[in-house]
Design a protein around this motif. Structure first.
Motif, PDB file in Angstrom:
ATOM      1  N   ASN A   1      13.046  12.410 -19.141  1.00 33.22           N
ATOM      2  CA  ASN A   1      14.316  11.917 -19.651  1.00 33.22           C
ATOM      3  C   ASN A   1      14.390  10.444 -19.243  1.00 33.22           C
ATOM      4  N   PHE A   2      13.941   9.550 -20.130  1.00 32.38           N
ATOM      5  CA  PHE A   2      13.860   8.121 -19.818  1.00 32.38           C
ATOM      6  C   PHE A   2      15.208   7.544 -19.399  1.00 32.38           C
ATOM      7  N   ASP A   3      16.294   7.969 -20.049  1.00 30.19           N
ATOM      8  CA  ASP A   3      17.606   7.399 -19.762  1.00 30.19           C
ATOM      9  C   ASP A   3      18.041   7.616 -18.319  1.00 30.19           C
ATOM     10  N   LYS A   4      17.610   8.693 -17.702  1.00 35.39           N
ATOM     11  CA  LYS A   4      18.014   8.981 -16.322  1.00 35.39           C
ATOM     12  C   LYS A   4      16.949   8.583 -15.300  1.00 35.39           C
ATOM     13  N   VAL A   5      15.671   8.608 -15.686  1.00 32.11           N
ATOM     14  CA  VAL A   5      14.592   8.321 -14.736  1.00 32.11           C
ATOM     15  C   VAL A   5      14.386   6.825 -14.537  1.00 32.11           C
ATOM     16  N   LEU A   6      14.406   6.038 -15.616  1.00 30.29           N
ATOM     17  CA  LEU A   6      14.123   4.608 -15.501  1.00 30.29           C
ATOM     18  C   LEU A   6      15.074   3.860 -14.567  1.00 30.29           C
ATOM     19  N   PRO A   7      16.390   4.114 -14.613  1.00 25.60           N
ATOM     20  CA  PRO A   7      17.268   3.418 -13.663  1.00 25.60           C
ATOM     21  C   PRO A   7      16.957   3.744 -12.199  1.00 25.60           C
ATOM     22  N   GLU A   8      16.440   4.932 -11.938  1.00 25.57           N
ATOM     23  CA  GLU A   8      16.078   5.318 -10.571  1.00 25.57           C
ATOM     24  C   GLU A   8      14.842   4.558 -10.084  1.00 25.57           C
ATOM     25  N   LEU A   9      13.955   4.213 -11.013  1.00 29.01           N
ATOM     26  CA  LEU A   9      12.697   3.552 -10.647  1.00 29.01           C
ATOM     27  C   LEU A   9      12.790   2.034 -10.649  1.00 29.01           C
TER      28      LEU A   9
ATOM     29  N   GLU B   1       0.809  -1.220   0.000  1.00 32.78           N
ATOM     30  CA  GLU B   1       0.000   0.000   0.000  1.00 32.78           C
ATOM     31  C   GLU B   1       0.840   1.267   0.000  1.00 32.78           C
ATOM     32  N   ASP B   2       2.125   1.186   0.357  1.00 33.70           N
ATOM     33  CA  ASP B   2       2.972   2.380   0.459  1.00 33.70           C
ATOM     34  C   ASP B   2       3.929   2.559  -0.712  1.00 33.70           C
ATOM     35  N   THR B   3       4.051   1.553  -1.554  1.00 34.24           N
ATOM     36  CA  THR B   3       5.063   1.605  -2.613  1.00 34.24           C
ATOM     37  C   THR B   3       4.799   2.725  -3.610  1.00 34.24           C
ATOM     38  N   ALA B   4       3.553   2.936  -4.001  1.00 42.06           N
ATOM     39  CA  ALA B   4       3.241   4.011  -4.954  1.00 42.06           C
ATOM     40  C   ALA B   4       3.602   5.373  -4.367  1.00 42.06           C
ATOM     41  N   ASP B   5       3.413   5.553  -3.052  1.00 45.23           N
ATOM     42  CA  ASP B   5       3.824   6.801  -2.394  1.00 45.23           C
ATOM     43  C   ASP B   5       5.335   6.987  -2.495  1.00 45.23           C
ATOM     44  N   GLN B   6       6.091   5.910  -2.293  1.00 46.83           N
ATOM     45  CA  GLN B   6       7.548   5.989  -2.388  1.00 46.83           C
ATOM     46  C   GLN B   6       7.982   6.376  -3.800  1.00 46.83           C
ATOM     47  N   VAL B   7       7.331   5.789  -4.805  1.00 41.96           N
ATOM     48  CA  VAL B   7       7.665   6.106  -6.197  1.00 41.96           C
ATOM     49  C   VAL B   7       7.335   7.568  -6.500  1.00 41.96           C
ATOM     50  N   LEU B   8       6.177   8.036  -6.023  1.00 43.48           N
ATOM     51  CA  LEU B   8       5.812   9.437  -6.245  1.00 43.48           C
ATOM     52  C   LEU B   8       6.825  10.366  -5.579  1.00 43.48           C
ATOM     53  N   ASN B   9       7.257  10.045  -4.374  1.00 43.98           N
ATOM     54  CA  ASN B   9       8.281  10.862  -3.710  1.00 43.98           C
ATOM     55  C   ASN B   9       9.570  10.890  -4.531  1.00 43.98           C
ATOM     56  N   LYS B  10       9.947   9.744  -5.089  1.00 43.73           N
ATOM     57  CA  LYS B  10      11.154   9.669  -5.920  1.00 43.73           C
ATOM     58  C   LYS B  10      10.987  10.524  -7.183  1.00 43.73           C
TER      59      LYS B  10
ATOM     60  N   LYS C   1      12.644  17.941  -9.204  1.00 44.00           N
ATOM     61  CA  LYS C   1      13.485  19.045  -8.734  1.00 44.00           C
ATOM     62  C   LYS C   1      14.807  19.096  -9.494  1.00 44.00           C
ATOM     63  N   GLU C   2      15.235  17.927 -10.009  1.00 42.04           N
ATOM     64  CA  GLU C   2      16.463  17.860 -10.803  1.00 42.04           C
ATOM     65  C   GLU C   2      16.183  18.086 -12.290  1.00 42.04           C
ATOM     66  N   HIS C   3      14.930  18.399 -12.634  1.00 37.45           N
ATOM     67  CA  HIS C   3      14.496  18.680 -14.005  1.00 37.45           C
ATOM     68  C   HIS C   3      14.680  17.489 -14.948  1.00 37.45           C
ATOM     69  N   LEU C   4      14.520  16.271 -14.402  1.00 36.38           N
ATOM     70  CA  LEU C   4      14.597  15.075 -15.224  1.00 36.38           C
ATOM     71  C   LEU C   4      13.218  14.608 -15.675  1.00 36.38           C
ATOM     72  N   ILE C   5      12.180  15.098 -14.990  1.00 36.76           N
ATOM     73  CA  ILE C   5      10.810  14.764 -15.334  1.00 36.76           C
ATOM     74  C   ILE C   5       9.947  15.975 -15.005  1.00 36.76           C
ATOM     75  N   ASP C   6       8.903  16.173 -15.771  1.00 32.08           N
ATOM     76  CA  ASP C   6       7.982  17.279 -15.528  1.00 32.08           C
ATOM     77  C   ASP C   6       6.587  16.685 -15.362  1.00 32.08           C
ATOM     78  N   LEU C   7       6.112  16.633 -14.122  1.00 33.82           N
ATOM     79  CA  LEU C   7       4.804  16.068 -13.814  1.00 33.82           C
ATOM     80  C   LEU C   7       3.732  17.143 -13.870  1.00 33.82           C
ATOM     81  N   GLU C   8       2.661  16.867 -14.573  1.00 31.25           N
ATOM     82  CA  GLU C   8       1.518  17.779 -14.582  1.00 31.25           C
ATOM     83  C   GLU C   8       0.585  17.469 -13.423  1.00 31.25           C
TER      84      GLU C   8
END
Length: 176
Positions: free
Chosen positions: A134-142, A12-21, A27-34
């Motif tokens: 930026n898929f190349d930088k975001v996917l390894p983090e997730l 139940e908490d994993t999606a929250d952890q992913v959203l925090n990530k 903040k590092e400008h690797l993804i822009d969430l609407e």
């Protein structure tokens, strides 16, 4: 144009952890969430929505500010600016909260609830609208957080990259 991505997670908490990530990566400008929303289906099967954007709170704050300003101006005309300020803030906060509660921004709540019925009890899902990534930088983090792609509006190639990264598949289709 934004893309919709829906990913389910065990726990139940994993999606929250992913959203925090993702918010850290924003903040590092690797993804822009609407917009983003975590949907949790508890052990009893009840669906809970956790909106990332609190429209009621934002509406109340904005309404209080505008109400205070206009209330002060009306109070000045009536030679009692403090009463005008207090009344304006109270009325503005109330109407702002009401408008925030009635507005639906971003991802449709009914869509999230109906899709949330398809995830297992005791698990969660993350619904995000992505403007740019930026898929190349975001996917390894997730990748360490896992997940199963449920729906996307991405291109087939982008969706497959996301699916492989989250589900831990290498190019031969064998789990790693």
């Amino acid at each position: 144009m934004s893309d919709l991505v829906v990913v389910s997670f065990k726990g139940e908490d994993t999606a929250d952890q992913v959203l925090n990530k993702l918010q850290q990566l924003q903040k590092e400008h690797l993804i822009d969430l609407e917009d983003a929303c975590v949907v949790v289906r508890d052990a009893k099967g009840k669906i809970h929505l956790k909106q990332a954007v609190d429209l009621v709170g934002m509406g109340a704050l904005s309404g209080a500010a505008w109400g205070g300003l206009f209330g002060s101006l009306v109070g000045l005309l009536l030679l009692n600016p403090l009463v005008g300020l207090a009344t304006g803030m109270a009325v503005g906060a109330g109407t702002g909260a009401l408008s925030g509660a009635l507005s639906d921004y971003g991802i449709d709540d009914d869509f999230m609830r109906s899709t949330g019925q398809n995830i297992e009890a005791g698990s969660s899902a993350l619904f995000i609208l992505v403007r740019r990534v930026n898929f190349d930088k975001v996917l390894p983090e997730l990748k360490p957080l896992g997940g199963k792609v449920i729906k996307t509006s991405l291109t087939n190639d982008e969706e497959e990259r996301l699916r492989k990264a989250l589900e831990g598949l290498n190019t031969s289709g064998v789990a790693t």
